[in-house]
Design a protein around this motif. Structure first.
Motif, short mmCIF file in Angstrom:
data_model
loop_
_atom_site.label_atom_id
_atom_site.label_comp_id
_atom_site.label_asym_id
_atom_site.label_seq_id
_atom_site.Cartn_x
_atom_site.Cartn_y
_atom_site.Cartn_z
N TYR A 94 2.41 8.62 10.87
CA TYR A 94 0.93 8.60 11.22
C TYR A 94 1.28 9.95 12.27
O TYR A 94 1.33 9.03 13.63
CB TYR A 94 0.49 7.65 10.94
N CYS A 142 8.34 8.69 3.87
CA CYS A 142 7.35 9.28 4.09
C CYS A 142 6.98 9.60 5.44
O CYS A 142 7.84 9.36 6.24
CB CYS A 142 5.96 8.25 3.71
N SER A 179 2.51 7.53 7.25
CA SER A 179 3.15 6.08 7.01
C SER A 179 2.01 5.58 8.32
O SER A 179 2.53 6.11 9.61
CB SER A 179 3.29 5.52 6.19
N ALA A 219 -1.34 5.50 4.21
CA ALA A 219 -0.40 4.07 4.09
C ALA A 219 -0.37 3.05 4.43
O ALA A 219 -0.41 3.66 6.33
CB ALA A 219 0.23 4.17 3.13
N ALA A 220 0.27 2.00 4.32
CA ALA A 220 0.19 1.27 5.70
C ALA A 220 -0.81 0.65 6.45
O ALA A 220 -0.95 0.25 7.07
CB ALA A 220 1.48 1.34 6.80
N THR A 276 0.51 -1.51 0.03
CA THR A 276 0.14 0.10 -0.05
C THR A 276 0.50 1.58 -0.26
O THR A 276 -0.01 2.40 -0.86
CB THR A 276 -1.16 0.03 0.97
N VAL A 277 1.90 1.53 0.52
CA VAL A 277 2.70 2.67 0.37
C VAL A 277 3.37 2.60 -1.28
O VAL A 277 3.32 4.15 -1.15
CB VAL A 277 4.03 2.27 1.73
#
Length: 245
Positions: free
Chosen positions: A121, A118, A110, A139-140, A88-89
């Motif tokens: 979060y 990136c 992420s 992501a992730a 997903t990243v």
């Protein structure tokens, strides 16, 4: 020329989360990323961003690796799920590149720290990005195995106080059975969270639906293949299914 602030008053929602599958980025390929398809979806996102709507996204990883399938083939489930998170990243970075090539400022955030690639979060920072009209791609997943990107999308939408989740699919809403296989399939204009769970309608997994229900977060299911569909729904047009309490 109409500016974003005046256009914003015409839209249904001011802050939304768009959830798409990794398979949506494959185009007609059987695997991986199809750059023209990624660019097409990015243009759809930009068209909504141009309305002044604050947008965050969650993209699945099934076009690269799906944890559950890896687990079914004998791989340890936790390892398989982490591999899916990394996929997903990769998809998020591809979408970021496509959006920024169109002039849309974008941040990939992420749940698994990887600072060279990136941002980690941090809820307040992510909210601030949205307030600054940046597209935020989460992501992730949730950062934990055993949770799908559907659940991650509902969690992030709740944390960001989004007004709705937009689930982009290959069909224009929720049907009582697969419309590809059954010509008599009936599309719902609206359906409740409880009906989705009871009838196994397959909008999202049960955890995601329950979380959306508990947080009074509507889910709009629409066709990602319909040009202008995302923008149209935000302007009160188009065909879709609204899942609500």
């Amino acid at each position: 020329m109409t500016d974003a602030s005046s256009t914003q008053d015409e839209v249904t929602y001011k802050r939304v989360l768009l959830k798409i599958s990794g398979e949506a980025l494959m185009g007609d390929q059987g695997f991986g990323l199809h750059p023209p398809t990624v660019e097409r979806i990015a243009r759809e996102v930009k068209s909504v961003h141009d309305l002044g709507v604050e947008i965050c996204m969650v993209i699945g990883g099934g076009n690269i690796f799906r944890g559950l399938q890896g687990s079914a083939q004998g791989m340890e489930r936790t390892t398989a799920d982490y591999m899916g998170m990394l996929a997903t990243v990769m998809n998020a970075l591809a979408m970021q590149s496509a959006l920024e090539s169109l002039g849309v400022f974008t941040r990939v955030v992420s749940a698994i720290p990887m600072d060279q690639v990136c941002e980690p979060y941090i809820r307040r920072r992510a909210v601030r990005h949205l307030e600054k009209k940046r597209v935020v791609i989460f992501a992730a997943g949730t950062g934990n195995p055993y949770f799908t990107t559907d659940t991650a999308a509902t969690l992030r939408a709740s944390e960001m106080r989004c007004e709705a989740i937009f689930k982009g699919t290959k069909v224009d809403g929720v049907y009582d059975k697969d419309p590809v296989k059954h010509t008599d399939a009936k599309r719902y204009d609206t359906v409740t969270f409880d009906e989705v769970l009871q009838k196994h309608l397959g909008v999202m997994d049960a955890s995601a639906i329950a979380l959306a229900r508990d947080n009074h977060l509507p889910i709009i299911v629409f066709s990602l293949d319909e040009p202008g569909g995302f923008r149209g729904i935000l302007r009160g047009e188009g065909t879709y299914t609204r899942v609500t309490g």
